[in-house]
Design an enzyme around this catalytic site. Sequence first.
Site, short mmCIF file in Angstrom:
data_model
loop_
_atom_site.label_atom_id
_atom_site.label_comp_id
_atom_site.label_asym_id
_atom_site.label_seq_id
_atom_site.Cartn_x
_atom_site.Cartn_y
_atom_site.Cartn_z
N HIS A 185 7.49 -5.36 41.00
CA HIS A 185 8.25 -6.70 40.49
C HIS A 185 9.88 -6.55 40.11
O HIS A 185 10.34 -6.93 39.43
CB HIS A 185 7.58 -7.55 39.51
CG HIS A 185 6.25 -8.24 39.97
ND1 HIS A 185 5.35 -8.53 39.12
CD2 HIS A 185 5.88 -8.37 40.95
CE1 HIS A 185 4.25 -9.19 39.73
NE2 HIS A 185 4.50 -8.87 41.22
N GLU A 219 4.58 -7.71 54.60
CA GLU A 219 3.82 -8.76 54.23
C GLU A 219 4.19 -9.79 55.18
O GLU A 219 5.36 -10.29 55.51
CB GLU A 219 4.32 -9.36 52.94
CG GLU A 219 3.79 -10.77 52.24
CD GLU A 219 4.08 -11.00 50.79
OE1 GLU A 219 5.08 -10.48 50.46
OE2 GLU A 219 3.32 -11.55 50.31
N ASP A 245 11.44 -8.45 49.52
CA ASP A 245 10.08 -9.50 49.47
C ASP A 245 10.89 -10.84 49.13
O ASP A 245 11.45 -11.02 48.01
CB ASP A 245 9.20 -8.94 48.50
CG ASP A 245 7.99 -9.90 48.27
OD1 ASP A 245 8.07 -11.08 48.72
OD2 ASP A 245 6.99 -9.62 47.56
N TYR A 260 3.27 2.95 47.59
CA TYR A 260 4.39 3.30 46.87
C TYR A 260 4.26 4.73 46.21
O TYR A 260 3.39 5.12 45.34
CB TYR A 260 4.70 2.14 45.59
CG TYR A 260 4.28 0.96 46.22
CD1 TYR A 260 5.14 0.05 46.64
CD2 TYR A 260 3.04 0.44 46.28
CE1 TYR A 260 5.06 -0.96 47.17
CE2 TYR A 260 2.84 -0.93 46.82
CZ TYR A 260 3.61 -1.77 47.48
OH TYR A 260 3.57 -2.71 47.84
N GLU A 305 -0.54 -8.17 52.72
CA GLU A 305 0.70 -7.34 52.10
C GLU A 305 0.34 -5.99 51.77
O GLU A 305 0.66 -5.57 50.51
CB GLU A 305 1.36 -8.06 51.18
CG GLU A 305 0.46 -8.74 50.05
CD GLU A 305 1.46 -9.50 49.00
OE1 GLU A 305 2.34 -8.77 48.48
OE2 GLU A 305 1.07 -10.70 48.73
N ARG A 307 6.25 -1.92 51.79
CA ARG A 307 5.10 -2.81 51.94
C ARG A 307 5.47 -3.77 53.05
O ARG A 307 6.81 -3.98 53.38
CB ARG A 307 5.30 -3.72 50.54
CG ARG A 307 4.42 -5.10 50.66
CD ARG A 307 3.98 -5.71 49.55
NE ARG A 307 5.18 -6.33 48.75
CZ ARG A 307 5.86 -5.95 47.52
NH1 ARG A 307 5.34 -4.71 47.25
NH2 ARG A 307 7.00 -6.36 47.33
N HIS A 364 1.75 -17.89 44.76
CA HIS A 364 0.36 -17.34 44.66
C HIS A 364 -0.22 -18.72 44.29
O HIS A 364 -0.45 -19.34 43.26
CB HIS A 364 0.33 -16.58 43.38
CG HIS A 364 1.13 -15.24 43.45
ND1 HIS A 364 1.44 -14.46 42.57
CD2 HIS A 364 1.26 -14.55 44.52
CE1 HIS A 364 2.06 -13.30 42.82
NE2 HIS A 364 2.18 -13.47 44.20
N ASP A 392 22.30 -26.98 26.55
CA ASP A 392 22.05 -28.16 27.07
C ASP A 392 22.00 -28.31 28.49
O ASP A 392 22.24 -29.39 29.31
CB ASP A 392 23.24 -29.25 26.76
CG ASP A 392 24.61 -29.10 27.19
OD1 ASP A 392 24.68 -27.94 27.67
OD2 ASP A 392 25.47 -29.96 26.90
N HIS A 422 -3.04 -12.97 48.82
CA HIS A 422 -3.34 -14.08 48.16
C HIS A 422 -3.28 -15.22 48.61
O HIS A 422 -2.57 -15.63 49.81
CB HIS A 422 -2.35 -14.15 46.75
CG HIS A 422 -1.13 -14.07 47.28
ND1 HIS A 422 -0.22 -14.94 47.57
CD2 HIS A 422 -0.10 -12.92 47.28
CE1 HIS A 422 1.10 -14.63 47.81
NE2 HIS A 422 1.11 -13.28 47.73
N ASP A 440 6.25 -16.22 52.03
CA ASP A 440 6.17 -15.00 51.33
C ASP A 440 6.25 -13.66 52.28
O ASP A 440 5.25 -13.55 52.86
CB ASP A 440 4.94 -15.06 50.48
CG ASP A 440 4.75 -13.92 49.36
OD1 ASP A 440 5.90 -13.24 49.33
OD2 ASP A 440 3.72 -13.74 48.63
N HIS A 474 -2.29 -2.43 44.37
CA HIS A 474 -2.21 -4.10 44.19
C HIS A 474 -3.41 -4.59 45.23
O HIS A 474 -3.83 -3.91 45.95
CB HIS A 474 -1.13 -4.91 44.26
CG HIS A 474 -0.25 -4.48 45.71
ND1 HIS A 474 -0.76 -5.02 46.69
CD2 HIS A 474 0.76 -3.65 45.76
CE1 HIS A 474 0.37 -4.43 47.71
NE2 HIS A 474 1.50 -3.69 47.15
N1 GLY Z 1 6.29 -12.38 46.24
C1 GLY Z 1 5.12 -12.34 45.46
C2 GLY Z 1 3.94 -11.35 46.33
O1 GLY Z 1 4.14 -10.95 47.35
O2 GLY Z 1 2.88 -11.44 45.95
MN MN Z 2 2.49 -12.02 48.23
MN MN Z 3 5.85 -10.99 48.70
#
Ligand code: GLY
Ligand code: MN
Ligand code: MN
Length: 435
Positions: free
Chosen positions: A238, A404, A255, A384, A380, A402, A356, A35, A349, A266, A345
């Site tokens: 992820h 970003e 991240d 890797y 970003e 990375r 996103h 609940d 975005h 982000d 990747h």
């Molecule tokens: N944190 C998600 C991305 O960088 O797209």
């Molecule tokens: Mn991102």
């Molecule tokens: Mn990110």
Amino acid sequence: MNKEFEKRRRKLAKLIGKDGIAVIPTASTRVRSRDTDYPYRPGSDFYYFTGFSEPNAVMILAPGREDGPFIVCLREKNPLTEIWDGHMEGLNGVKKNYEADQSFDIEDLETILSSLFLGRQKVFFTLGQDEVLDKTLMKSFNAVRAGQRRGGVVPSEIQALEPLVDEMRLIKSKYEISLMKKSAKISVDAHKRIFENCKPGVFEYQIEADIIHEFGKHGAVPAYTSIVASGQNACTLHYISNRDKMKAGQLLLTDAGCENEMYAADITRTIPVSGEYSKEQKEIYELVLEVQKNAINSIKPGQTFEGLQSDAIKGLTKGLKKLGLLKGRVDQLIKSEAYKDFYMHGIGHWLGMDVHDVGSYMDQKGKSRKFENGMVLTIEPGIYISKKNKNVPNQYRGIGIRIEDDVLVTKSGCDVLTKALPKEIGEIESIMARN
Ligand code: GLY
Ligand code: MN
Ligand code: MN
């Protein structure tokens, strides 16, 4: 503040026209355990047009309607529920405080919709998001059509609302930009705290706790589950379990971005756990940084994600070849997508209420969409190197980097909303040397 929401509703009203009607539900509550619910977050589209945060509500926009175009169906005020869950606006509150022209009990939604659909030709509604609401809406739609024999105009189609709203949300207003700057600042401060608290022996979840604390100090929450990835965990794109203990010599990829007043930041930084990058870490870092900076420097109206991605692939492939991690001709390596072992990747975005964010990536001709003043996006790139990659020298294996940042497209170029967060090796090492 209500002015901003009203402006958005007026714009949407123009887009759907006097023979259209739009139905926009908020998000449902979700059970976390028995609940106990997850903290409630209103639906982004619904909030975008109303500023209203209570669950179980639907907004209806009926342009040109005599009693006013803006209708909200919501929960009736219930003193017993208020004892447990706090203030409810109720039917009067939503008119007084959110400028609804009319409000109705959400329990009567089906009949309300039927009566509002009369005289309209098109219903703008995004099917497939909420099964129960889909059924209610279809019942109203069919009921009003069945009554057509009595004469009058009835809707003949249901049209997806999403594309219209997505287009609106893609271009941020001055007010939205000010909110996004605030989200960026809070998130920058959280990352600065990571620079201070990152050292061997600290657990990833302790860094995550710092991030949540810094967000929470400003009334913000994580916009998405933070990735706190030490060592080779950074190669799991992820990675969110955040359970490991950081070791000397590793890198820490974080991240993390907050959501403040419904707008996300982000940010990713990759820093050396013991304060200094190794030779190989430095080489990879410099390459990612150069590609990231080049991408940002080329952002202005007219630029595209496709253009940025293609430049990033070129830059990364050349750099990887120079370091001896890829072998062969650069054009061949690009053609065979050899870089995908290291960079798998996209370059970025849209960013906004959702991390996103909504907005088409293609124009009407199917080409990569040109950037425009007022769009916000992330940049970003990353590299890797799998621990299992036997084609590269041992010292490079397990490195994941990375970088970003969040970027606003302006009339003549761009503004990096997260620029206050250092990313040069020298800056990061000197901050960490103070720890
Ligand atoms: N944190 C998600 C991305 O960088 O797209
Ligand atoms: Mn991102
Ligand atoms: Mn990110």
